[in-house]
Write a protein that holds these residues in place. Structure first.
Motif, PDB file in Angstrom:
ATOM      1  N   GLY A 141     -41.902  11.648  10.042  1.00 37.64           N
ATOM      2  CA  GLY A 141     -40.997  10.526   9.756  1.00 37.64           C
ATOM      3  C   GLY A 141     -40.953   9.648  10.627  1.00 37.64           C
ATOM      4  N   ASN A 142     -42.216   9.236  11.145  1.00 35.12           N
ATOM      5  CA  ASN A 142     -42.168   8.204  12.206  1.00 35.12           C
ATOM      6  C   ASN A 142     -42.381   6.856  11.477  1.00 35.12           C
ATOM      7  OD1 ASN A 142     -42.481  10.132  14.251  1.00 35.12           O
ATOM      8  ND2 ASN A 142     -44.566  10.439  14.087  1.00 35.12           N
ATOM      9  N   TYR A 143     -43.010   6.925  10.379  1.00 34.41           N
ATOM     10  CA  TYR A 143     -43.095   5.564   9.572  1.00 34.41           C
ATOM     11  C   TYR A 143     -43.541   5.865   8.440  1.00 34.41           C
ATOM     12  CZ  TYR A 143     -48.156   6.358  10.523  1.00 34.41           C
ATOM     13  OH  TYR A 143     -49.478   7.044  10.570  1.00 34.41           O
ATOM     14  N   HIS A 269     -51.150  -1.128  11.261  1.00 35.42           N
ATOM     15  CA  HIS A 269     -49.879  -0.778  10.596  1.00 35.42           C
ATOM     16  C   HIS A 269     -48.905  -0.853  11.538  1.00 35.42           C
ATOM     17  CE1 HIS A 269     -46.811   1.434   7.799  1.00 35.42           C
ATOM     18  NE2 HIS A 269     -46.742   0.152   7.796  1.00 35.42           N
ATOM     19  N   ASP A 270     -47.895  -2.237  11.332  1.00 40.57           N
ATOM     20  CA  ASP A 270     -46.943  -2.348  12.048  1.00 40.57           C
ATOM     21  C   ASP A 270     -45.396  -2.233  11.480  1.00 40.57           C
ATOM     22  OD1 ASP A 270     -44.914  -3.471  14.105  1.00 40.57           O
ATOM     23  OD2 ASP A 270     -45.890  -5.464  14.064  1.00 40.57           O
ATOM     24  N   TYR A 271     -44.713  -1.306  11.559  1.00 43.53           N
ATOM     25  CA  TYR A 271     -43.554  -1.290  10.712  1.00 43.53           C
ATOM     26  C   TYR A 271     -42.315  -1.289  11.625  1.00 43.53           C
ATOM     27  CZ  TYR A 271     -40.050   1.593   8.246  1.00 43.53           C
ATOM     28  OH  TYR A 271     -38.929   1.856   7.467  1.00 43.53           O
ATOM     29  N   ALA A 272     -41.124  -1.817  10.976  1.00 43.41           N
ATOM     30  CA  ALA A 272     -39.724  -1.846  11.568  1.00 43.41           C
ATOM     31  C   ALA A 272     -39.006  -1.661  10.225  1.00 43.41           C
ATOM     32  CB  ALA A 272     -39.759  -3.452  12.127  1.00 43.41           C
ATOM     33  N   GLY A 273     -38.267  -0.753  10.702  1.00 45.36           N
ATOM     34  CA  GLY A 273     -37.199  -0.175   9.622  1.00 45.36           C
ATOM     35  C   GLY A 273     -36.017   0.482  10.351  1.00 45.36           C
ATOM     36  N   LEU A 383     -32.670   1.374  14.559  1.00 45.15           N
ATOM     37  CA  LEU A 383     -34.056   0.911  14.338  1.00 45.15           C
ATOM     38  C   LEU A 383     -35.198   1.967  14.299  1.00 45.15           C
ATOM     39  CD1 LEU A 383     -36.000   0.881  17.299  1.00 45.15           C
ATOM     40  CD2 LEU A 383     -34.299  -0.890  17.806  1.00 45.15           C
ATOM     41  N   LEU A 384     -36.157   1.674  13.600  1.00 44.08           N
ATOM     42  CA  LEU A 384     -37.289   2.610  13.679  1.00 44.08           C
ATOM     43  C   LEU A 384     -38.471   1.818  13.810  1.00 44.08           C
ATOM     44  CD1 LEU A 384     -38.879   5.385  13.592  1.00 44.08           C
ATOM     45  CD2 LEU A 384     -38.563   5.327  10.970  1.00 44.08           C
ATOM     46  N   GLU A 385     -39.374   1.892  14.675  1.00 45.66           N
ATOM     47  CA  GLU A 385     -40.289   0.744  14.939  1.00 45.66           C
ATOM     48  C   GLU A 385     -41.558   1.498  15.279  1.00 45.66           C
ATOM     49  OE1 GLU A 385     -37.896  -2.995  16.670  1.00 45.66           O
ATOM     50  OE2 GLU A 385     -39.323  -1.694  18.281  1.00 45.66           O
ATOM     51  N   GLN A 413     -53.961   5.782  17.365  1.00 49.37           N
ATOM     52  CA  GLN A 413     -52.975   5.739  18.572  1.00 49.37           C
ATOM     53  C   GLN A 413     -51.820   5.125  17.735  1.00 49.37           C
ATOM     54  OE1 GLN A 413     -51.822   2.634  20.101  1.00 49.37           O
ATOM     55  NE2 GLN A 413     -50.407   3.550  21.605  1.00 49.37           N
ATOM     56  N   TYR A 414     -50.474   5.713  18.261  1.00 45.84           N
ATOM     57  CA  TYR A 414     -49.367   5.120  17.873  1.00 45.84           C
ATOM     58  C   TYR A 414     -48.135   4.873  18.909  1.00 45.84           C
ATOM     59  CZ  TYR A 414     -47.839  10.024  16.376  1.00 45.84           C
ATOM     60  OH  TYR A 414     -47.343  11.133  16.148  1.00 45.84           O
ATOM     61  N   GLU A 415     -47.389   4.026  18.791  1.00 43.92           N
ATOM     62  CA  GLU A 415     -46.144   3.901  19.465  1.00 43.92           C
ATOM     63  C   GLU A 415     -45.116   3.982  18.631  1.00 43.92           C
ATOM     64  OE1 GLU A 415     -46.557   0.605  22.261  1.00 43.92           O
ATOM     65  OE2 GLU A 415     -48.277   1.364  22.915  1.00 43.92           O
ATOM     66  N   ASN A 416     -44.088   4.726  19.037  1.00 36.33           N
ATOM     67  CA  ASN A 416     -42.762   5.007  18.090  1.00 36.33           C
ATOM     68  C   ASN A 416     -41.533   4.823  19.039  1.00 36.33           C
ATOM     69  OD1 ASN A 416     -40.991   7.106  16.764  1.00 36.33           O
ATOM     70  ND2 ASN A 416     -42.158   5.887  15.004  1.00 36.33           N
ATOM     71  N   LEU A 417     -40.805   4.168  18.349  1.00 35.59           N
ATOM     72  CA  LEU A 417     -39.442   4.231  18.938  1.00 35.59           C
ATOM     73  C   LEU A 417     -38.306   4.288  17.670  1.00 35.59           C
ATOM     74  CD1 LEU A 417     -37.421   3.512  21.408  1.00 35.59           C
ATOM     75  CD2 LEU A 417     -37.354   0.999  20.777  1.00 35.59           C
ATOM     76  N   ASN A 418     -37.437   5.277  17.899  1.00 38.06           N
ATOM     77  CA  ASN A 418     -36.362   5.526  17.091  1.00 38.06           C
ATOM     78  C   ASN A 418     -35.185   5.777  17.801  1.00 38.06           C
ATOM     79  OD1 ASN A 418     -35.123   6.586  14.712  1.00 38.06           O
ATOM     80  ND2 ASN A 418     -36.267   8.672  14.671  1.00 38.06           N
ATOM     81  N   GLU A 419     -34.186   5.011  17.288  1.00 39.57           N
ATOM     82  CA  GLU A 419     -32.713   4.802  17.886  1.00 39.57           C
ATOM     83  C   GLU A 419     -31.596   4.980  16.502  1.00 39.57           C
ATOM     84  OE1 GLU A 419     -33.669   2.439  21.800  1.00 39.57           O
ATOM     85  OE2 GLU A 419     -32.763   1.271  19.942  1.00 39.57           O
ATOM     86  N   ASN A 420     -30.820   5.958  16.947  1.00 43.84           N
ATOM     87  CA  ASN A 420     -29.790   5.936  15.632  1.00 43.84           C
ATOM     88  C   ASN A 420     -28.412   6.163  16.522  1.00 43.84           C
ATOM     89  OD1 ASN A 420     -31.297   6.753  13.026  1.00 43.84           O
ATOM     90  ND2 ASN A 420     -32.442   7.834  14.744  1.00 43.84           N
ATOM     91  N   ALA A 421     -27.424   5.504  16.206  1.00 43.22           N
ATOM     92  CA  ALA A 421     -26.245   5.137  16.957  1.00 43.22           C
ATOM     93  C   ALA A 421     -25.169   6.590  16.797  1.00 43.22           C
ATOM     94  CB  ALA A 421     -25.192   3.982  16.431  1.00 43.22           C
ATOM     95  N   TYR A 422     -25.507   7.535  16.055  1.00 45.25           N
ATOM     96  CA  TYR A 422     -24.785   8.679  15.975  1.00 45.25           C
ATOM     97  C   TYR A 422     -25.130   9.652  17.130  1.00 45.25           C
ATOM     98  CZ  TYR A 422     -28.808  10.264  13.168  1.00 45.25           C
ATOM     99  OH  TYR A 422     -29.980  10.356  12.647  1.00 45.25           O
TER     100      TYR A 422
END
Length: 838
Positions: A141-143, A269-273, A383-385, A413-422
């Motif tokens: 579920g990274n992108y 592939h550059d994804y932001a969601g 965010l999920l980048e 190669q991938y770089e992933n950042l996933n942030e959820n306030a809960y």
């Protein structure tokens, strides 16, 4: 950290789609195909009307597909359960993400991974993704995995062939990018071709794509090229959500001589969601009627900075969170019997008796409200980048003695950042490079054709991965309002500290495989193969980045942390198949296989604990029996398979990406070009997935939901999260969230004047949302319809999804969170596409 209780659930699983109905459907199908087979055998060629197969949209199994065993075998000839979906099929049915592929590929229903279509579940367990026959980095579920740049998608059920290296038990998708070389003939496309398209739809969906390909020359060498680009800027049905992504893909083929050619290219592939946990405060009443329990938790943001730190959850300063006491030894008859009744005791007093003081967990100002499907746990700054780069370079040479040498070099190669306030954040910074050499030759004999492949390979993976899931509380947020300091947690990725897990390391896989295929003119075929892998693994934890204590390290002084591990693992894989092509167009087959697998996490990381405990490498077994057929002058294809597959070591697993399971099931698929204008398909799957480690332990750790404790008002606990061991007795260890029976039917009709209509119906059985079985997700039927009009240069299409506006849900990480959260799916929506082709 959560409170812990042990209890048996009151499991109330029942089938929403009557087994009598399923039986009647299958009986009708069986009778129909029996008549077709009998008619096909009885009619002579002179009596049979020839069907000119023009409108198959690449759906029939005549093409050679090398992505399964590496040999020149068609889908029909391959002794495994698989489906191929062509670009033409995806365009005709307006498919835009991998979750929609279930309409054309039985056994590929996928649970929600926090709303991100990263990878399919295949046969009820997480699958893998391959690119031109090479395994990509893990992406549960990274992108969202893009499919618009694909010429064809192959969905293979069960573990991969030994020639491809260690793989998961469920199965995999193989993406074949658009190319200037025609796969069937090996020739380049004859002239420059391309297209530009604009897609718009509900909730401000906007996608622009362009592609161009053709032949060319570089000096004296022939070459072909294909370029594809896609840009999306879209809103979402869900509040605080949207997608911004850009994709660029290029592929090149070049003949260096008559016997040597190269293929190279790549994708960026550059994804932001964002991820989407869905609804919280889950009850059966919320599922059935939309009635939601409102209320606010007790404030914990002591310093007033707008977020709750881990230290602020520790209200008494002992280093541990105080949102719930931890109890390992609680096992009373009431709990073990699954009835947590207060027995004439006040709820609060009973909870204090059961798990200690819960006053900090009580919601205030409790009430009810009606919740809409768009009101989910996404905060405005979630965010999920992800940025992923994929490159390949193949060299193919044919020697004078007709041996072919193919060297495949692959990098991702991938770089992933996933942030959820809960209360969840995560990062990956991972890369992999693989080089695989394949030597192959075909020996033509008088009665038998022998094909052989010999393949040494090397694969190196380097990873850095951090997880932050201590004090992850879904229920503190009241979904009738925005995220506030009452629920927003200070995330580790924003301060680069207080991670629950933080791993850096690498692993090197040296493999050697041999495959042999024997095919007799009489119809008999035997396929065998073997592989041996040696994997050197290294992993370490960065101690000064870790939170102590946490949900992973139960100490405050670091004494419980294993900082480093390295070890070497080795194992073998093998496969054996036998099939027979009968004179009447039927091909029965048997396949037995044992496949090695690497137990890696969401960012392809290996944990220190898995290396030390020997749980980073394991094997899976497959037994599959099937029959395939090509009938009615090759206009009708069907495949039936019955299988059993399981992991051999139930203790070796990653709860997120590679669980220890045993799966039994049936898959049935039909593709029929009724006329050159009318194509229809039918799919059916029956799946039962058992969690092996749960059966062995007798229980499974899970978040405890509001309906798991009848007689206790859940608002007394939703300021935190109660956890516990759920007994396996009632469920039999069955994996939650996976419907047992799914039926799909599609059809498309081309009127011959440029107008075409297509429809699909997917019928899904009800299923428990969680392992405890206290919440049932209702059965549903999805109806999709599309209309397309095509001229020489233009294509216009309009499609409607979920036309009956069915209210339905998908389980969200069901084995752990299934009774706490669920994803409400999209209501009726539309999209239109305009394409210019040249």
């Amino acid at each position: 950290m959560t409170g812990l209780v042990v209890f048996k659930p009151n499991f109330k699983y029942k089938t929403g789609l009557s087994m009598n109905i399923i039986g009647r459907k299958l009986m009708h199908c069986a009778v129909f195909f029996a008549l077709v087979v009998a008619g096909n055998a009885a009619m002579s060629e002179s009596e049979m009307e020839e069907v000119v197969v023009k409108g198959d949209l690449g759906s029939l199994p005549g093409e050679r597909v090398k992505s399964i065993f590496g040999f020149d075998k068609s889908v029909l000839e391959t002794p495994r359960s698989l489906s191929t979906i062509s670009e033409e099929m995806m365009d005709r049915f307006n498919m835009h993400d991998i979750d929609e592929l279930v309409a054309l590929a039985p056994g590929s229903f996928t649970q929600s991974f926090f709303g991100v279509a990263g990878g399919l579940d295949v046969r009820g367990t997480p699958g893998e993704t391959y690119f031109r026959g090479v395994r990509r980095l893990d992406n549960p579920g990274n992108y969202p995995t893009p499919i618009g740049a694909s010429d064809r998608i192959d969905i293979v059920r069960g573990p991969a062939s030994p020639i491809y290296g260690p793989s998961k038990i469920g199965g995999y998708l193989n993406f074949n990018p658009k190319s200037a070389r025609v796969e069937e003939t090996g020739a380049y496309i004859e002239e420059t071709t391309g297209a530009m398209s604009l897609t718009s739809g509900s909730w401000d969906k906007h996608v622009l794509s362009a592609e161009v390909g053709g032949p060319g020359r570089l000096g004296s060498n022939d070459l072909g090229y294909y370029l594809y680009g896609e840009s999306e800027h879209s809103g979402s049905y869900y509040d605080n959500s949207g997608v911004d992504q850009n994709l660029v893909q290029a592929s090149f083929d070049m003949d260096l001589s008559d016997t040597v050619r190269i293929q190279f290219g790549g994708m960026y592939h550059d994804y932001a969601g964002n991820q989407n946990a869905g609804w919280n405060r889950l009850t059966q009443d919320l599922i059935d009627t939309g009635t939601y329990i409102t209320g606010t938790p007790i404030p914990l943001d002591a310093n007033g900075d707008g977020s709750i730190s881990h230290q602020e959850f520790d209200t008494d300063g002992d280093g541990f969170t105080n949102m719930n006491p931890f109890r390992f030894d609680w096992m009373t008859p009431d709990i073990a019997g699954g009835s947590l009744q207060p027995n004439n005791t006040d709820d609060i007093d009973f909870l204090e008796l059961l798990i200690g003081d819960t006053s900090m967990l009580n919601l205030q100002n409790v009430g009810t409200a009606h919740l809409e499907g768009n009101q989910t746990l996404i905060a405005s700054d979630d965010l999920l980048e992800n940025q992923v780069l994929t490159l390949y370079f193949d060299l193919i040479a044919t020697l004078d003695n007709n041996w072919e040498i193919k060297n495949q070099l692959f990098y991702e190669q991938y770089e992933n950042l996933n942030e959820n306030a809960y209360g969840f954040s995560q990062f990956h910074d991972t890369s992999v490079v693989e080089d695989k050499l394949v030597l192959s030759k075909v020996f033509d004999g008088d009665a038998v054709t022998t094909s052989i492949q010999i393949s040494p390979s090397i694969r190196f993976t380097d990873f850095a991965h951090g997880d932050d899931y201590t004090n992850e509380y879904f229920h503190r947020r009241d979904l009738t309002g925005p995220s506030t300091a009452l629920d927003r947690r200070l995330l580790a990725t924003r301060i680069d500290d207080d991670y629950t897990e933080y791993y850096v390391g690498d692993y090197l896989d040296l493999g050697f495989a041999v495959m042999l295929d024997l095919t007799w003119e009489a119809g008999l075929s035997i396929l065998v193969g073997a592989r041996y892998d040696t994997i050197d693994m290294n992993s370490s934890q960065v101690a000064d980045k870790l939170l102590l204590a946490s949900s992973n390290n139960f100490c405050t002084d670091g004494s419980c942390i294993d900082l480093k591990a390295d070890d070497e693992f080795s194992g073998s894989s093998w496969t054996a198949s036998i099939s027979y092509a009968t004179p009447i167009g039927l091909i029965p087959y048997v396949t037995l296989s044992e496949q090695a697998t690497v137990i890696a996490g969401q960012g392809a990381e290996i944990t220190v604990g898995n290396i030390l405990g020997g749980g980073a490498f394991d094997t899976s077994e497959l037994q599959e029996f099937g029959i395939k057929g090509s009938l009615l002058d090759d206009s009708l294809y069907f495949a039936l398979s019955v299988y059993e597959q399981e992991r051999t070591d139930f203790s070796a697993q990653s709860i997120v990406t590679n669980q220890a399971t045993k799966t039994e099931g049936v898959e049935f698929e039909v593709r029929w070009v009724v006329t050159e204008q009318f194509l229809m398909t039918l799919g059916y799957s029956k799946i039962e997935v058992i969690n092996l480690n749960t059966i062995d332990d007798g229980y499974r750790f899970s978040f405890i939901g509001g309906d798991d404790m009848p007689g206790i008002s859940p608002d007394l606990l939703w300021g935190g999260q109660l956890g516990g061991f759920v007994s396996a007795e009632a469920s039999g260890g069955r994996r939650a969230g996976m419907p047992e029976n799914i039926v799909s039917v599609t059809g498309t009709y081309d009127f011959g004047n440029g107008l075409a209509v297509s429809a699909s119906i997917i019928d899904v059985e009800e299923t428990p949302s969680s392992f405890s079985g206290s919440i049932m997700l209702p059965a549903y039927t999805l109806v999709n319809l599309s209309l397309a009009y095509e001229t020489e240069n233009w294509l216009m299409s309009v499609s409607g999804k979920n036309l009956t506006d069915e209210r339905y849900f998908r389980a969200n990480f069901p084995n752990l969170f299934g009774n706490a959260i669920v994803l409400p799916e999209l209501p009726r929506h539309y999209q239109a596409r305009l394409q210019y082709r040249f």
